[in-house]
Design a protein around this motif. Structure first.
Motif, PDB file in Angstrom:
ATOM      1  N   ASN A  11       0.827  -1.190   0.000  1.00  0.00           N
ATOM      2  CA  ASN A  11       0.000   0.000   0.000  1.00  0.00           C
ATOM      3  C   ASN A  11       0.871   1.254   0.000  1.00  0.00           C
ATOM      4  OD1 ASN A  11       0.733  -0.763   2.580  1.00  0.00           O
ATOM      5  ND2 ASN A  11      -1.050   0.107   3.522  1.00  0.00           N
ATOM      6  N   SER A  12       0.202   2.379  -0.196  1.00  0.00           N
ATOM      7  CA  SER A  12       0.901   3.651  -0.256  1.00  0.00           C
ATOM      8  C   SER A  12       0.012   4.747   0.312  1.00  0.00           C
ATOM      9  CB  SER A  12       1.290   3.976  -1.699  1.00  0.00           C
ATOM     10  OG  SER A  12       0.144   4.102  -2.501  1.00  0.00           O
ATOM     11  N   PHE A  13       0.628   5.858   0.654  1.00  0.00           N
ATOM     12  CA  PHE A  13      -0.122   7.023   1.084  1.00  0.00           C
ATOM     13  C   PHE A  13       0.684   8.267   0.746  1.00  0.00           C
ATOM     14  CE2 PHE A  13       2.270   5.594   4.764  1.00  0.00           C
ATOM     15  CZ  PHE A  13       2.804   6.746   5.307  1.00  0.00           C
ATOM     16  N   HIS A  60      -2.123  17.279  -1.484  1.00  0.00           N
ATOM     17  CA  HIS A  60      -2.298  16.291  -0.408  1.00  0.00           C
ATOM     18  C   HIS A  60      -3.343  16.761   0.600  1.00  0.00           C
ATOM     19  CE1 HIS A  60      -1.426  13.674   2.994  1.00  0.00           C
ATOM     20  NE2 HIS A  60      -1.297  14.766   3.722  1.00  0.00           N
ATOM     21  N   ALA A  63      -5.110  11.879   5.521  1.00  0.00           N
ATOM     22  CA  ALA A  63      -6.090  10.806   5.636  1.00  0.00           C
ATOM     23  C   ALA A  63      -6.915  11.016   6.904  1.00  0.00           C
ATOM     24  CB  ALA A  63      -5.387   9.454   5.689  1.00  0.00           C
ATOM     25  N   TYR A  65      -8.383   8.639   8.364  1.00  0.00           N
ATOM     26  CA  TYR A  65      -8.344   7.320   8.985  1.00  0.00           C
ATOM     27  C   TYR A  65      -6.885   6.995   9.305  1.00  0.00           C
ATOM     28  CZ  TYR A  65      -6.998   6.380   4.202  1.00  0.00           C
ATOM     29  OH  TYR A  65      -6.372   6.443   2.988  1.00  0.00           O
ATOM     30  N   THR A  66      -6.650   5.943  10.041  1.00  0.00           N
ATOM     31  CA  THR A  66      -5.296   5.552  10.422  1.00  0.00           C
ATOM     32  C   THR A  66      -4.622   4.847   9.255  1.00  0.00           C
ATOM     33  OG1 THR A  66      -6.091   5.280  12.677  1.00  0.00           O
ATOM     34  CG2 THR A  66      -3.938   4.336  12.160  1.00  0.00           C
ATOM     35  N   VAL A  67      -3.497   5.405   8.784  1.00  0.00           N
ATOM     36  CA  VAL A  67      -2.799   4.806   7.643  1.00  0.00           C
ATOM     37  C   VAL A  67      -1.769   3.763   8.071  1.00  0.00           C
ATOM     38  CG1 VAL A  67      -3.159   6.802   6.140  1.00  0.00           C
ATOM     39  CG2 VAL A  67      -1.058   6.646   7.472  1.00  0.00           C
ATOM     40  N   LEU A  68      -1.271   3.859   9.295  1.00  0.00           N
ATOM     41  CA  LEU A  68      -0.297   2.889   9.809  1.00  0.00           C
ATOM     42  C   LEU A  68      -0.592   2.592  11.272  1.00  0.00           C
ATOM     43  CD1 LEU A  68       3.193   4.182   8.584  1.00  0.00           C
ATOM     44  CD2 LEU A  68       2.096   2.046   7.954  1.00  0.00           C
ATOM     45  N   LYS A 116      -0.049  11.992  14.685  1.00  0.00           N
ATOM     46  CA  LYS A 116      -0.020  12.338  13.263  1.00  0.00           C
ATOM     47  C   LYS A 116       1.403  12.498  12.769  1.00  0.00           C
ATOM     48  CE  LYS A 116      -4.424  14.815  13.345  1.00  0.00           C
ATOM     49  NZ  LYS A 116      -5.060  16.132  13.147  1.00  0.00           N
ATOM     50  N   ASN A 121      -1.354  12.842   8.501  1.00  0.00           N
ATOM     51  CA  ASN A 121      -1.913  11.488   8.422  1.00  0.00           C
ATOM     52  C   ASN A 121      -1.932  10.860   9.813  1.00  0.00           C
ATOM     53  OD1 ASN A 121      -2.190  11.319   5.519  1.00  0.00           O
ATOM     54  ND2 ASN A 121       0.035  11.220   5.451  1.00  0.00           N
TER      55      ASN A 121
END
Length: 129
Positions: A11-13, A60, A63, A65-68, A116, A121
């Motif tokens: 995945n990526s962000f 940009h 997010a 939501y939680t990306v990690l 964050k 993010n």
């Protein structure tokens, strides 16, 4: 029968500043980060042999939501360590995600604390034990 075969999945962000992300993930969180061609970063993380891609995006938006999620043995000790590195944890004062004074949620799910990255993010540390 389909002949489609996925060789790997990752995945990526996005972030708004690749150098700030490189510093944050590499120096503050002390993860293994590689600079790749095409102005992207590879975040080499334990338990994920292919890593994650972080890319810079002009428009940009963080997010929501939680990306990690970082699984740790003891959330409180991890929070204390990350605070010494300048991390500020999120605080929620109502509902099922209510946190204590350190920003730790000890609700019905895993013990978890959110923070964050420089791009806004959401990330978390949690313990599933």
């Amino acid at each position: 029968m389909s002949t489609l075969k996925f060789n790997k999945v990752f995945n990526s962000f996005s972030v708004n500043d690749l150098e700030a992300a490189f510093n944050f993930y590499g120096n503050i969180l002390q993860l293994n980060v590689s600079k790749l061609p095409m102005n992207v970063l590879r975040l080499n993380i334990p338990g994920n042999e292919h890593g994650m891609i972080i890319y810079e995006k002009d428009n940009h938006e963080p997010a929501s939501y939680t990306v990690l999620n970082f699984d740790v043995d003891e959330v409180e000790k991890a929070v204390d360590e990350l605070v010494t590195r300048g991390i500020v944890f999120e605080h929620y004062d109502s509902g099922p995600l209510k946190t204590d004074n350190k920003g730790i949620c000890r609700g019905s799910g895993p013990v978890i604390a959110w923070f964050k990255d420089p791009a806004g993010n959401f990330l978390s540390i949690l313990s599933e034990k």
